[in-house]
Design an enzyme around this catalytic site. Structure first.
Site, short mmCIF file in Angstrom:
data_model
loop_
_atom_site.label_atom_id
_atom_site.label_comp_id
_atom_site.label_asym_id
_atom_site.label_seq_id
_atom_site.Cartn_x
_atom_site.Cartn_y
_atom_site.Cartn_z
N VAL A 40 0.83 -1.21 0.00
CA VAL A 40 0.00 0.00 0.00
C VAL A 40 0.87 1.26 0.00
O VAL A 40 0.66 2.18 -0.80
CB VAL A 40 -0.96 -0.01 1.21
CG1 VAL A 40 -1.61 1.35 1.42
CG2 VAL A 40 -2.04 -1.07 1.01
N PHE A 49 -8.55 1.09 -0.97
CA PHE A 49 -9.31 -0.01 -1.58
C PHE A 49 -8.55 -0.69 -2.72
O PHE A 49 -9.13 -1.49 -3.45
CB PHE A 49 -10.66 0.51 -2.09
CG PHE A 49 -11.51 1.10 -1.00
CD1 PHE A 49 -12.19 0.27 -0.11
CD2 PHE A 49 -11.61 2.47 -0.84
CE1 PHE A 49 -12.96 0.80 0.92
CE2 PHE A 49 -12.38 3.02 0.19
CZ PHE A 49 -13.05 2.18 1.07
N LEU A 50 -7.28 -0.35 -2.88
CA LEU A 50 -6.54 -0.96 -4.00
C LEU A 50 -6.46 -2.47 -3.82
O LEU A 50 -6.55 -2.99 -2.70
CB LEU A 50 -5.14 -0.35 -4.11
CG LEU A 50 -4.10 -0.57 -2.98
CD1 LEU A 50 -3.49 -1.94 -2.98
CD2 LEU A 50 -3.02 0.49 -3.10
N ARG A 51 -6.30 -3.16 -4.96
CA ARG A 51 -6.14 -4.61 -4.92
C ARG A 51 -4.72 -4.94 -5.37
O ARG A 51 -4.26 -4.37 -6.37
CB ARG A 51 -7.12 -5.29 -5.90
CG ARG A 51 -8.57 -5.08 -5.55
CD ARG A 51 -9.45 -5.31 -6.76
NE ARG A 51 -9.15 -4.38 -7.84
CZ ARG A 51 -9.70 -4.41 -9.05
NH1 ARG A 51 -10.59 -5.33 -9.34
NH2 ARG A 51 -9.35 -3.53 -9.97
N LEU A 65 -18.13 -14.15 -7.18
CA LEU A 65 -18.93 -15.38 -7.14
C LEU A 65 -18.14 -16.53 -7.77
O LEU A 65 -18.71 -17.37 -8.45
CB LEU A 65 -20.26 -15.17 -7.88
CG LEU A 65 -21.30 -14.29 -7.18
CD1 LEU A 65 -22.60 -14.24 -7.98
CD2 LEU A 65 -21.59 -14.78 -5.76
N CYS A 78 -5.53 -9.10 3.60
CA CYS A 78 -6.68 -8.25 3.92
C CYS A 78 -7.87 -9.05 4.44
O CYS A 78 -8.21 -8.95 5.61
CB CYS A 78 -7.08 -7.42 2.70
SG CYS A 78 -5.86 -6.15 2.36
N LYS A 101 -7.69 -11.29 7.88
CA LYS A 101 -7.47 -10.52 9.11
C LYS A 101 -8.56 -9.46 9.29
O LYS A 101 -8.94 -9.15 10.43
CB LYS A 101 -6.08 -9.89 9.12
CG LYS A 101 -5.91 -8.65 8.27
CD LYS A 101 -4.57 -7.99 8.52
CE LYS A 101 -4.34 -6.80 7.59
NZ LYS A 101 -5.35 -5.74 7.64
N LYS A 140 -3.28 -14.61 -4.95
CA LYS A 140 -4.06 -14.27 -6.14
C LYS A 140 -3.09 -14.00 -7.27
O LYS A 140 -1.88 -13.85 -7.03
CB LYS A 140 -4.96 -13.05 -5.87
CG LYS A 140 -4.17 -11.78 -5.58
CD LYS A 140 -5.04 -10.64 -5.16
CE LYS A 140 -5.77 -10.05 -6.32
NZ LYS A 140 -6.35 -8.72 -6.02
N ARG A 163 1.12 -14.06 1.82
CA ARG A 163 0.62 -13.97 3.19
C ARG A 163 -0.80 -14.54 3.28
O ARG A 163 -1.66 -14.15 2.51
CB ARG A 163 0.65 -12.51 3.67
CG ARG A 163 2.05 -11.97 3.86
CD ARG A 163 2.06 -10.51 4.24
NE ARG A 163 1.57 -9.65 3.17
CZ ARG A 163 1.49 -8.32 3.27
NH1 ARG A 163 1.85 -7.73 4.40
NH2 ARG A 163 1.06 -7.60 2.26
N1 LIG Z 1 -2.12 -5.21 0.74
C1 LIG Z 1 -3.30 -4.78 0.33
O1 LIG Z 1 -3.85 -5.20 -0.71
C2 LIG Z 1 -4.04 -3.76 1.13
C3 LIG Z 1 -5.13 -3.07 0.56
C4 LIG Z 1 -5.80 -2.11 1.32
C5 LIG Z 1 -5.39 -1.86 2.63
N2 LIG Z 1 -4.35 -2.55 3.17
C6 LIG Z 1 -3.93 -2.23 4.53
O2 LIG Z 1 -2.79 -1.37 4.44
C7 LIG Z 1 -1.87 -1.65 5.51
C8 LIG Z 1 -0.52 -2.02 4.93
O3 LIG Z 1 -0.66 -3.19 4.16
P1 LIG Z 1 0.53 -3.72 3.24
O4 LIG Z 1 0.01 -4.90 2.50
O5 LIG Z 1 1.11 -2.59 2.48
O6 LIG Z 1 1.56 -4.21 4.37
P2 LIG Z 1 3.13 -4.46 4.20
O7 LIG Z 1 3.50 -5.36 5.31
O8 LIG Z 1 3.41 -4.87 2.80
O9 LIG Z 1 3.77 -3.01 4.43
C9 LIG Z 1 3.91 -2.38 5.65
C10 LIG Z 1 5.30 -1.78 5.69
O10 LIG Z 1 5.40 -0.87 6.78
C11 LIG Z 1 6.71 -0.98 7.29
N3 LIG Z 1 6.75 -0.34 8.63
C12 LIG Z 1 6.25 -0.81 9.79
N4 LIG Z 1 6.47 0.11 10.78
C13 LIG Z 1 7.09 1.16 10.21
C14 LIG Z 1 7.58 2.40 10.70
N5 LIG Z 1 7.46 2.75 11.97
N6 LIG Z 1 8.19 3.25 9.84
C15 LIG Z 1 8.33 2.91 8.53
N7 LIG Z 1 7.89 1.74 8.02
C16 LIG Z 1 7.29 0.88 8.85
C17 LIG Z 1 6.98 -2.47 7.26
O11 LIG Z 1 8.35 -2.79 7.36
C18 LIG Z 1 6.37 -2.85 5.91
O12 LIG Z 1 7.32 -2.77 4.88
C19 LIG Z 1 -2.54 -2.75 6.34
O13 LIG Z 1 -3.28 -2.15 7.36
C20 LIG Z 1 -3.47 -3.41 5.35
O14 LIG Z 1 -4.55 -4.03 5.98
C21 LIG Z 1 -3.65 -3.48 2.45
#
Ligand SMILES: NC(=O)c1ccc[n+]([C@@H]2O[C@H](COP(=O)([O-])OP(=O)(O)OC[C@H]3O[C@@H](n4cnc5c(N)ncnc54)[C@H](O)[C@@H]3O)[C@@H](O)[C@H]2O)c1
Length: 459
Positions: free
Chosen positions: A11, A151-153, A266, A276, A279, A336, A343
């Site tokens: 994200v 909301f990105l995928r 579906l 996502c 959790k 996917k 994960r």
């Molecule tokens: N992955 C998705 O498709 C998606 C989509 C929408 C929302 N989200 C949400 O967005 C959030 C992030 O998801 P993600 O998939 O990008 O996770 P991710 O684990 O890929 O990225 C999180 C990053 O934050 C870093 N980090 C942690 N603490 C930090 C700090 N204090 N300073 C700097 N960097 C730090 C981690 O090392 C990691 O690289 C989550 O809450 C997730 O639920 C994810």
């Protein structure tokens, strides 16, 4: 505007790159030093279509750089928090990374900051952020807190960020709303150079929805839980179809033609995974529980999902009779297609269970092997789908990568020990597979024979 992004994951990296692409000056921080070093040297720490090109272009233009969180906090007028919120053993979201960033902002920032939660967080996290920013405030920080759920995928994150259906913001002050409108203005009006489509079609402008912070936080959890519910629903319909001799692909088509239902989500299969849905459903259940609301509907969604891997393994056992010692080819490890993210991927639980039963697993995934290797060290990783299938007693399709739809089945027939395909995503053409001598088994009765129906009618 000068913007900061904390956390360079799927994200954060997409957010930083796309905000720079639409014209902002962005500083992105990452606490994982190995990941940070890679980014500073122009090496991608993850796979996401188009992202590498965008990052390369905006860095060259001097609009994106990477560094420490302290530097990021000093840089931006608005700070997007994009750190992880993984599940705790009890299902609650672990907010320790968010709390750590809040402390750091309170200690290191001076002057005004708009603090934006983009990570997925439980409702009322905005309130907690406000409180902690003021408790730890040392330098006369003045601030607003806003929610801006993402909301990105994965697999289409750049496209989704730049061409969204909606932008949701949760704000409690006109200043925060004004700043967020200003940040997103090029996307709201679709006025930017599109890095994906050379001749970008005129697109519908996204809906810009401003709510209060609590509502925006709930919108994200409720949306993901609803989509997960659709998946579990069709998976139960698939189970029923298998028993009564119906074909779930036909059923899903018939259902999806109703515009109130729609065809998306579906597709029956081996269950939802990724960082996502699993959790977020858990966290939403916990939020409801703690608020005194019995959301047992979502507990069922989760329970159904947890049975999918075992349901699929039962199909394998039924065909192979004895699993021990059998060579099984696995096509797809990522949760996917078009991502390297494993994960909470169902493939991981499935492979672990098959290894525990004594199967020999040969796996191929176009992008996810390096991320799977440390989690599944006992798997033989292969260079392509054909190599994985060499000598295989069964081929399992677990991730619907496009290249698996284009397999040369006659070539595949020459390398396998037994021509058996078990399609965990119902994406292969039954006709193509069968006409090349393979026995095809899908999900939800797609291989149901008329005899099954006859016997049911007779009963
Ligand atoms: N992955 C998705 O498709 C998606 C989509 C929408 C929302 N989200 C949400 O967005 C959030 C992030 O998801 P993600 O998939 O990008 O996770 P991710 O684990 O890929 O990225 C999180 C990053 O934050 C870093 N980090 C942690 N603490 C930090 C700090 N204090 N300073 C700097 N960097 C730090 C981690 O090392 C990691 O690289 C989550 O809450 C997730 O639920 C994810």
């Amino acid at each position: 505007m000068k913007l900061s992004v904390i956390g360079a994951g799927y994200v954060g990296l997409t957010t930083a790159a796309c905000l720079a692409q639409i014209g902002h000056d962005v500083f992105c921080s990452e606490s994982d030093t190995e990941k940070l070093a890679k980014l500073q040297h122009g090496v991608m720490p993850l796979f996401e279509p188009h992202l590498e090109d965008v990052i390369h272009a905006v860095r060259k233009a001097g609009r994106l750089c990477f560094g420490s969180t302290e530097e990021a906090i000093a840089w931006g007028d608005a700070i997007f928090i994009c750190v992880g919120t993984p599940p705790l053993p009890n299902g609650d979201a672990d907010l320790s990374a968010i709390e750590g960033v809040a402390r750091s902002i309170a200690k290191n920032a001076s002057g005004y900051r708009l603090v934006i939660e983009k990570s997925t967080v439980p409702v009322q996290t905005g309130g907690q952020l406000q409180k902690h920013l003021s408790v730890h405030n040392k330098n006369g920080l003045s601030y607003d807190v806003a929610s801006n759920p993402e909301f990105l995928r994965e697999g289409s994150s750049v496209e989704d960020f730049l061409h969204p259906d909606r932008i949701v913001i949760g704000v409690d002050s006109p200043r925060a709303e004004g700043l967020l409108r200003q940040i997103y203005e090029p996307i709201i009006n679709q006025r930017f150079t599109c890095p994906i489509h050379s001749d970008c079609p005129k697109r519908k402008e996204p809906v810009f929805l401003a709510t209060n912070t609590n509502s925006a936080e709930i919108i994200k959890h409720a949306s993901n839980s609803f989509l997960a519910m659709k998946i579990s629903f069709i998976n139960m319909v698939a189970n029923l179809c298998e028993v009564v001799g119906a074909d779930v692909t036909e059923v899903a088509k018939g259902m999806g033609l109703d515009p109130r239902i729609g065809p998306a989500f579906l597709n029956p299969g081996i269950g939802f995974g990724g960082f996502c849905f699993p959790k977020d459903v858990q966290a939403f259940i916990r939020i409801a529980e703690k608020s005194g609301c019995d959301f047992s509907l979502l507990r069922e969604v989760e329970k159904i999902n947890q049975t999918r891997v075992e349901h699929f393994i039962e199909k394998i056992r039924k065909e192979l009779w004895v699993v021990r010692g059998k060579k099984i080819a696995v096509w797809g490890l990522a949760f996917k297609p078009n991502t390297d993210d494993v994960r909470f991927a169902p493939s991981i639980a499935l492979i672990k269970a098959l290894l525990a039963e004594g199967a020999l697993i040969r796996a191929y995934d176009p992008e996810a092997i390096e991320k799977a290797r440390p989690i599944l060290p006992d798997v033989t990783y292969c260079a392509d789908a054909y190599q994985a299938a060499e000598g295989a007693d069964a081929v399992l399709l677990l991730t619907e990568w496009e290249e698996f739809r284009k397999i040369d089945w006659s070539r595949l027939a020459t390398v396998v020990e037994r021509p058996l395909i078990i399609d965990g995503r119902n994406v292969l053409s039954r006709e193509d597979v069968s006409s090349n001598g393979f026995h095809y088994i899908g999900i939800g009765g797609v291989s149901a024979t008329p005899q099954v129906v006859q016997s049911l009618i007779a009963a």
